[in-house]
Motif scaffolding. Structure first.
Motif, mmCIF file in Angstrom:
data_model
loop_
_atom_site.group_PDB
_atom_site.id
_atom_site.type_symbol
_atom_site.label_atom_id
_atom_site.label_comp_id
_atom_site.label_asym_id
_atom_site.label_seq_id
_atom_site.Cartn_x
_atom_site.Cartn_y
_atom_site.Cartn_z
ATOM 1 N N LEU A 59 39.113 34.787 52.177
ATOM 2 C CA LEU A 59 38.198 35.236 52.242
ATOM 3 C C LEU A 59 37.012 35.991 51.254
ATOM 4 O O LEU A 59 36.132 35.955 50.762
ATOM 5 C CB LEU A 59 37.734 35.479 53.426
ATOM 6 N N HIS A 60 38.146 36.722 50.673
ATOM 7 C CA HIS A 60 36.572 37.574 49.231
ATOM 8 C C HIS A 60 36.604 36.648 48.479
ATOM 9 O O HIS A 60 35.684 37.170 47.495
ATOM 10 C CB HIS A 60 37.872 38.438 49.176
ATOM 11 N N VAL A 61 37.593 36.207 47.836
ATOM 12 C CA VAL A 61 37.520 35.063 46.956
ATOM 13 C C VAL A 61 36.012 34.433 46.754
ATOM 14 O O VAL A 61 35.099 34.092 45.911
ATOM 15 C CB VAL A 61 38.361 34.887 45.895
ATOM 16 N N ALA A 62 35.969 33.902 48.396
ATOM 17 C CA ALA A 62 35.277 32.530 48.209
ATOM 18 C C ALA A 62 33.907 33.272 48.779
ATOM 19 O O ALA A 62 32.768 32.862 48.273
ATOM 20 C CB ALA A 62 35.545 31.880 49.938
ATOM 21 N N PHE A 63 34.234 34.406 49.471
ATOM 22 C CA PHE A 63 32.905 35.275 49.470
ATOM 23 C C PHE A 63 31.967 35.741 47.957
ATOM 24 O O PHE A 63 30.417 35.493 47.656
ATOM 25 C CB PHE A 63 32.591 36.524 49.980
ATOM 26 N N MET A 96 45.643 34.355 53.299
ATOM 27 C CA MET A 96 45.454 33.574 52.299
ATOM 28 C C MET A 96 44.930 34.202 51.508
ATOM 29 O O MET A 96 44.148 34.896 51.149
ATOM 30 C CB MET A 96 45.005 32.342 52.523
ATOM 31 N N THR A 97 46.313 34.697 49.927
ATOM 32 C CA THR A 97 46.277 35.569 49.068
ATOM 33 C C THR A 97 45.164 34.203 48.029
ATOM 34 O O THR A 97 45.314 32.851 48.616
ATOM 35 C CB THR A 97 46.727 35.421 48.259
ATOM 36 N N PHE A 98 44.410 34.512 46.929
ATOM 37 C CA PHE A 98 44.217 33.501 46.440
ATOM 38 C C PHE A 98 45.631 32.992 46.011
ATOM 39 O O PHE A 98 45.035 31.626 44.934
ATOM 40 C CB PHE A 98 42.835 34.294 45.046
ATOM 41 N N SER A 99 46.352 33.109 45.574
ATOM 42 C CA SER A 99 47.458 32.803 44.719
ATOM 43 C C SER A 99 48.388 31.926 45.436
ATOM 44 O O SER A 99 48.990 30.631 44.835
ATOM 45 C CB SER A 99 48.207 34.254 44.372
ATOM 46 N N ILE A 149 41.853 33.814 36.277
ATOM 47 C CA ILE A 149 40.698 33.861 36.603
ATOM 48 C C ILE A 149 39.950 35.267 37.555
ATOM 49 O O ILE A 149 39.575 36.044 37.813
ATOM 50 C CB ILE A 149 39.449 32.950 37.982
ATOM 51 N N ALA A 150 41.761 35.476 38.496
ATOM 52 C CA ALA A 150 41.657 36.718 39.179
ATOM 53 C C ALA A 150 41.420 38.050 38.173
ATOM 54 O O ALA A 150 39.943 39.137 38.542
ATOM 55 C CB ALA A 150 42.426 36.823 39.992
#
Length: 468
Positions: free
Chosen positions: A195-199, A158-161, A180-181
């Motif tokens: 997953l990368h954003v959350a990390f 899933m993308t952040f968008s 924010i991105a």
């Protein structure tokens, strides 16, 4: 190095020997080298540039003020950076943010009370619940192994968008979250694995810690520039640093590793590559890199950012009760901060053009970008903004040994498929660099942590006698 450790090949190249070679003289490589020297290892640092500091680069202006064209801010929780700064006797001061912020949309400017966003109650509440959801998710991520999360597969595809569209309900809330991105990652929300954003948020300690000025990621600056951290480490290492030596090839065999660079071959027991995965992936290897490691370096691009400084005789915006902070719907710049020196002896605004906006402007001339920046700043702060004394910019995408900033990012699918290869050694090769950090990755704090971790790995394998 001791006499006798250097020989000359038939083609004129030096052959140098050491226990550990470190590729990259940014903060991460220098920290790794420092710790290994303390542990009793013989170390050489090999740097492609003619300077140390990596993605930090400080410039002293004619008036004596120092600006940072690369990384510049330090947060209160970045204990490694602060400890090193204290050891080197460096002075920090808080970023100026007193007064009203500015919002430029559709060529109309709004003044916002400090910390206040001028938005409808439903948008405010929507964004707040989105922020809360992101923080809760970030707190569940194993920072050492994000791919082990129970929902890692779904989050990584899933993308952040997409996550924002699913989680937030208002147009305004979604727009604000997606902004924010580029500000944090210098890519757009549609390019980032959730997953990368959350990390990333988890590794910084939360949403506010990462995004805010006072008490957050943009809290303070160095009077003499952040590059002084690397310069201080370099002074400690002395002639162990070889500048202007881009590494072309690394060859491993049963007895050691050979690092082939300009005019020299370094023979070592172990090597730490302290660069971004993008740059590390451009080094030739024999034997070749394992498939997963090679694939990772192909799939972890650098962000895109153009950093610009507009320099004035004085910080005139403060006379109007303005903080100098601004958000805009323009490409150049999208985001601004007051970057004046502590004594306000001149006025400096720092602006950022990031993500797809930076790609649209990367091939334009500096004059075009300067003109666009002046128009945007004038829209935010009035006609006085046209009286620019100087304009200085740097596009990190054009830097040969960076090819972007602020850091490498994980698009969808990368963490769960290739993430294990990010820090896992390959034979005698170990990996550092801020992208491999689990605390403040993308920042100098993360770079220092990664260098220390790699040094510990190598010291244990070498069995050096002193403690790190």
């Amino acid at each position: 190095m001791d006499e006798g450790t250097t020989t000359i090949t038939t083609d004129g190249s030096q052959i140098l020997t050491c226990d550990v070679a470190v590729v990259g003289a940014g903060a991460s490589g220098l920290a790794a080298a420092r710790d290994l020297v303390k542990a009793g290892a013989d170390v050489l640092v090999i740097e492609a540039r003619d300077r140390v500091g990596g993605r930090t680069l400080s410039k002293r202006l004619e008036n004596g003020v120092t600006i940072d064209l690369g990384g510049q801010w330090v947060a209160p929780t970045q204990e490694r950076v602060l400890a090193l700064a204290a050891k080197l006797g460096l002075h920090t001061f808080q970023t100026f943010e007193d007064g009203h912020h500015s919002l430029l949309v559709d060529n109309a400017v709004q003044r916002l009370a400090e910390g206040q966003i001028n938005e409808a109650a439903d948008v405010h509440d929507d964004f707040w619940q989105g922020q809360t959801a992101l923080e809760k998710l970030a707190a569940t991520i194993d920072l050492e192994a994000p791919w082990t999360h129970p929902d890692a597969g779904e989050l990584d595809m899933m993308t952040f968008s997409e996550w924002t569209d699913r989680t937030l309900t208002t147009v305004g809330g979604r727009l604000r979250m997606k902004m924010i991105a580029p500000a944090v990652f210098s890519v757009d929300a549609c390019e980032l694995s959730m997953l990368h954003v959350a990390f990333y948020f988890g590794a910084a300690g939360g949403f506010d810690v990462l995004t805010k000025t006072r008490g957050g990621g943009q809290d303070s600056r160095f009077t003499t520039g952040m590059q002084e951290l690397s310069l201080g480490l370099a002074r400690e290492l002395g002639d162990r640093i070889l500048l202007g030596r881009p590494v072309r090839r690394i060859v491993q065999d049963t007895s050691g590793v050979s690092i082939e660079c300009k005019d020299a071959v370094i023979r070592a027991q172990r090597v730490i590559v302290a660069t971004s995965p993008t740059i590390a992936g451009r080094i030739e290897h024999s034997p070749p890199m394992p498939a997963l490691r090679d694939a990772l370096t192909q799939r972890m691009p650098m962000g895109t950012a153009i950093k610009m400084m507009l320099i004035y005789d004085r910080p005139f915006w403060r006379d109007e009760g303005l903080s100098g902070f601004a958000l805009t719907d323009q490409d150049v710049p999208q985001l601004m901060f007051d970057n004046s020196p502590e004594d306000a002896s001149c006025g400096i605004l720092v602006g950022f053009t990031e993500g797809s906006a930076a790609r649209r402007w990367i091939d334009r001339s500096e004059g075009e970008r300067r003109g666009a920046a002046v128009e945007t700043v004038a829209g935010c702060f009035g006609q006085a903004a046209r009286d620019v004394r100087d304009y200085i910019e740097l596009s990190w995408m054009n830097e040969e040994y960076s090819r972007g900033c602020y850091a490498g990012v994980m698009p969808p699918g990368v963490w769960t498929t290739f993430g294990r290869a990010l820090r896992e050694p390959v034979g005698r090769i170990h990996w550092a660099g801020t992208e491999t950090a689990t605390f403040w990755p993308g920042y100098v704090e993360g770079a220092l942590q990664a260098g220390e971790r790699a040094a510990t790995e190598v010291a244990q394998l070498l069995g050096v006698s002193k403690q790190l």
